[in-house]
Design a protein around this motif. Structure first.
Motif, PDB file in Angstrom:
ATOM      1  N   HIS A 457       0.814  -1.217   0.000  1.00  0.00           N
ATOM      2  CA  HIS A 457       0.000   0.000   0.000  1.00  0.00           C
ATOM      3  C   HIS A 457       0.848   1.267   0.000  1.00  0.00           C
ATOM      4  CE1 HIS A 457       0.856  -0.161   4.335  1.00  0.00           C
ATOM      5  NE2 HIS A 457       0.537   1.113   4.367  1.00  0.00           N
ATOM      6  N   THR A 458       2.098   1.164   0.428  1.00  0.00           N
ATOM      7  CA  THR A 458       2.980   2.345   0.397  1.00  0.00           C
ATOM      8  C   THR A 458       3.742   2.463  -0.918  1.00  0.00           C
ATOM      9  OG1 THR A 458       4.786   1.095   1.442  1.00  0.00           O
ATOM     10  CG2 THR A 458       3.273   2.280   2.914  1.00  0.00           C
ATOM     11  N   LEU A 459       3.561   1.519  -1.824  1.00  0.00           N
ATOM     12  CA  LEU A 459       4.266   1.533  -3.103  1.00  0.00           C
ATOM     13  C   LEU A 459       3.373   1.937  -4.262  1.00  0.00           C
ATOM     14  CD1 LEU A 459       6.271  -1.823  -2.799  1.00  0.00           C
ATOM     15  CD2 LEU A 459       7.134   0.477  -2.389  1.00  0.00           C
ATOM     16  N   LEU A 460       2.143   1.453  -4.264  1.00  0.00           N
ATOM     17  CA  LEU A 460       1.254   1.683  -5.393  1.00  0.00           C
ATOM     18  C   LEU A 460       0.723   3.110  -5.403  1.00  0.00           C
ATOM     19  CD1 LEU A 460      -0.831  -1.623  -5.222  1.00  0.00           C
ATOM     20  CD2 LEU A 460       1.003  -1.081  -6.834  1.00  0.00           C
ATOM     21  N   PRO A 461       0.425   3.643  -6.585  1.00  0.00           N
ATOM     22  CA  PRO A 461      -0.206   4.963  -6.641  1.00  0.00           C
ATOM     23  C   PRO A 461      -1.645   4.878  -6.133  1.00  0.00           C
ATOM     24  CG  PRO A 461      -0.166   3.976  -8.813  1.00  0.00           C
ATOM     25  CD  PRO A 461       0.617   3.056  -7.915  1.00  0.00           C
ATOM     26  N   LYS A 462      -2.299   6.010  -6.071  1.00  0.00           N
ATOM     27  CA  LYS A 462      -3.707   6.048  -5.685  1.00  0.00           C
ATOM     28  C   LYS A 462      -4.563   6.078  -6.949  1.00  0.00           C
ATOM     29  CE  LYS A 462      -2.471   6.911  -1.334  1.00  0.00           C
ATOM     30  NZ  LYS A 462      -1.031   7.169  -1.524  1.00  0.00           N
ATOM     31  N   GLN A 463      -5.834   5.771  -6.784  1.00  0.00           N
ATOM     32  CA  GLN A 463      -6.799   6.121  -7.804  1.00  0.00           C
ATOM     33  C   GLN A 463      -7.678   7.225  -7.246  1.00  0.00           C
ATOM     34  OE1 GLN A 463     -10.271   3.713  -8.770  1.00  0.00           O
ATOM     35  NE2 GLN A 463      -9.635   2.164  -7.264  1.00  0.00           N
ATOM     36  N   GLY A 464      -8.507   7.823  -8.089  1.00  0.00           N
ATOM     37  CA  GLY A 464      -9.312   8.950  -7.657  1.00  0.00           C
ATOM     38  C   GLY A 464     -10.787   8.619  -7.582  1.00  0.00           C
ATOM     39  N   SER A 465     -11.540   9.551  -7.044  1.00  0.00           N
ATOM     40  CA  SER A 465     -12.964   9.350  -6.797  1.00  0.00           C
ATOM     41  C   SER A 465     -13.830   9.609  -8.028  1.00  0.00           C
ATOM     42  CB  SER A 465     -13.422  10.260  -5.654  1.00  0.00           C
ATOM     43  OG  SER A 465     -13.094  11.621  -5.926  1.00  0.00           O
ATOM     44  N   ARG A 466     -13.225  10.080  -9.123  1.00  0.00           N
ATOM     45  CA  ARG A 466     -14.006  10.304 -10.339  1.00  0.00           C
ATOM     46  C   ARG A 466     -13.104  10.151 -11.562  1.00  0.00           C
ATOM     47  NH1 ARG A 466     -13.866  16.181  -8.718  1.00  0.00           N
ATOM     48  NH2 ARG A 466     -12.442  17.228 -10.190  1.00  0.00           N
ATOM     49  N   ARG A 467     -13.757  10.092 -12.723  1.00  0.00           N
ATOM     50  CA  ARG A 467     -13.016   9.983 -13.983  1.00  0.00           C
ATOM     51  C   ARG A 467     -12.131  11.209 -14.167  1.00  0.00           C
ATOM     52  NH1 ARG A 467     -17.828   8.424 -18.290  1.00  0.00           N
ATOM     53  NH2 ARG A 467     -18.483   6.448 -17.325  1.00  0.00           N
ATOM     54  N   PRO A 468     -11.016  11.038 -14.859  1.00  0.00           N
ATOM     55  CA  PRO A 468     -10.427   9.815 -15.423  1.00  0.00           C
ATOM     56  C   PRO A 468      -9.441   9.145 -14.475  1.00  0.00           C
ATOM     57  CG  PRO A 468      -9.235  11.710 -16.220  1.00  0.00           C
ATOM     58  CD  PRO A 468     -10.260  12.251 -15.272  1.00  0.00           C
TER      59      PRO A 468
END
Length: 501
Positions: A457-468
């Motif tokens: 979890h400290t290596l991967l990027p985040k995703q966001g709450s909306r597109r894109p």
């Protein structure tokens, strides 16, 4: 005019090491990326760097008994090259041959540079290119390449290290301990007692394969996984192949399997308890009487909170049913001289212990990244369409699905990269960078509860709450947004050499 092929006239000595696109990794994703690049951007000068001495990636690295795909090959195969082997769930050597055949047929091998590991990449907005530090693995010699665009196809786990928990008493153990990722070629397990620690895809592959010649194989798991059987041969695909041209038959089978897998996944997520009950009932039917399915095959989590394990033709269930293998659900207290002592007090005698305990994740091949002299931490970034990183210019990464075949997303990503490059050519832009937007809430890149994901979890990027910024685990949704969505969507910014847009 193709701005990507313009070379600095004052620096002719860099001509040999100056590329339009540098692909890192010559596995399933990297070879596929090269094919798309050749077809859609034929004027691009590119190379593929591969740290190992052979192409194939995962399918060349892993050589443990029974190594096979855990996805059907009609979706794990490339969209452009039909899978003609009758085995839908294929063994590792067959997949490795498929990748090599693809590379040879398309003339990709002449662009592959083996034994060259990327250690660091540095972006310069002033020059609108990446400087890539490369180490020759055999000699330790270092050199630099320059590339306008960097395409990371190096996967998401370390080839050099596996996840290897340490247990008390290991020094006392007189047997052999092996890791599937580094399987010894000379390991003889015939007539031996084997304990496989783990319950994931690797473990359920190893157990039936080793049980064919070992005295007995025990799968030792801390907690159960969902295990389902699937025919190794797709009868519909066979019928289509007999009546239709190979490419059309392959395409129809591919779409059949995509739609089927998406339907089953959505069904499982919508009706988790009913799906769980059905999977357990199927396992109980496969195993017959005398097996405690409630203890050994009933997970505590919902289906697809972790990846579901696939066993072709029920081979693992058969090995257990016939007494060649067994499952023990317990935790390890310590190793003993003869095997493993469990917290329940039971001792498992073992001549060989296989630690199928998982992968050690990394991102971008573990290379250090700097942007205009500043360190870039992928964990601080947000993933744009699951393939680029916020505020990181001219860089894409291949990252497949967790609930479907890896190559489905890798093919879409490769096609998008080509669209992006062609758009930049048409509009005379040297830099493309997705800019992070205010108000987009960060979320975990993957929603899986699997140990390898939680450890990373400290290596991967985040995703966001909306597109894109959302990472869809949905091929049809990605097909619409990636293949047919606008390149210039307002989030992707473009600019000339010399300034970051």
């Amino acid at each position: 005019m193709n701005v990507w092929l313009k070379r600095p006239a004052s620096r002719p000595h860099l001509e040999e090491n100056f590329l339009d696109v540098l692909i890192v990794g010559a596995g399933l994703s990297g070879i596929g990326a090269a094919y798309h690049l050749q077809q859609r951007c034929p004027d691009k000068r590119y190379a593929i760097l591969e740290a190992r001495q052979a192409i194939g990636g995962t399918w060349d690295l892993f050589r443990y008994p029974g190594i096979r795909s855990d996805s059907d090959m009609y979706t794990l195969g490339y969209v452009f090259k039909p899978w003609t082997n009758p085995q839908a769930i294929a063994d590792g050597p067959s997949i490795r041959s498929y990748i090599r055949e693809t590379a040879n047929e398309a003339g990709i091998m002449q662009h592959v540079r083996l034994g060259q590991k990327v250690t660091a990449v540095a972006w310069s907005s002033e020059e609108a290119c990446w400087t890539v530090e490369v180490e020759r693995v055999a000699s330790g010699e270092r050199r630099k390449l320059r590339a306008r665009f960097l395409y990371m196809c190096s996967g998401y786990y370390s080839y050099d290290e596996a996840y290897r928990p340490q247990f008390a008493g290991e020094d006392d153990y007189r047997g052999t301990v092996v890791l599937p990722q580094f399987w010894p070629e000379d390991l003889d397990y015939r007539g031996k007692r084997v304990v496989v620690i783990g319950s994931g895809a690797t473990a359920v592959t190893l157990v039936p394969a080793m049980a064919k010649s070992a005295a007995h194989v025990t799968m030792l798991q801390r907690s159960p996984s969902y295990v389902v059987t699937r025919p190794s041969v797709d009868t519909v695909a066979d019928r289509l192949r007999h009546h239709l041209p190979a490419r059309l038959a392959y395409s129809m089978t591919r779409w059949k399997n995509v739609i089927e897998s998406m339907f089953l996944y959505r069904l499982a997520r919508r009706y988790p308890e009913q799906t769980k009950r059905r999977i357990i009932e199927m396992a109980a039917k496969e195993l017959g009487t005398g097996i405690d399915v409630g203890t050994h095959f009933t997970p505590s989590y919902k289906p697809w909170d972790q990846r579901v394990c696939l066993v072709p033709d029920g081979d693992m269930f058969q090995a257990i049913r016939e007494g060649h293998a067994s499952v023990v659900t317990d935790t390890i207290e310590r190793f003993s001289s003869n095997g493993i002592l469990l917290k329940s007090g039971r001792e498992l005698h073992a001549d060989i212990v296989v630690m199928a305990t998982g992968l050690k994740l990394n991102l971008l091949g573990g290379a250090a990244v700097t942007i205009d002299g500043r360190p870039c931490i992928p964990n601080d970034a947000m993933a744009y369409k699951g393939m680029m990183l916020s505020d990181v210019p001219n860089l894409a990464m291949a990252f497949g699905y967790t609930n479907a075949s890896w190559t489905l997303k890798a093919d879409l990503t490769a096609a998008y990269v080509c669209r992006l490059l062609n758009y930049m050519d048409r509009h005379h832009k040297a830099i493309a960078v997705p800019r992070r937007e205010a108000g987009v809430e960060p979320q975990p890149f993957l929603s899986f509860t699997s140990g390898y994901v939680q450890r990373a979890h400290t290596l991967l990027p985040k995703q966001g709450s909306r597109r894109p910024w959302q990472v869809y685990q949905n091929y049809l949704q990605d097909l619409l947004t990636i293949r047919f969505g606008r390149i210039a969507d307002g989030v992707m910014r473009f600019g000339p050499k010399g300034t970051m847009p």
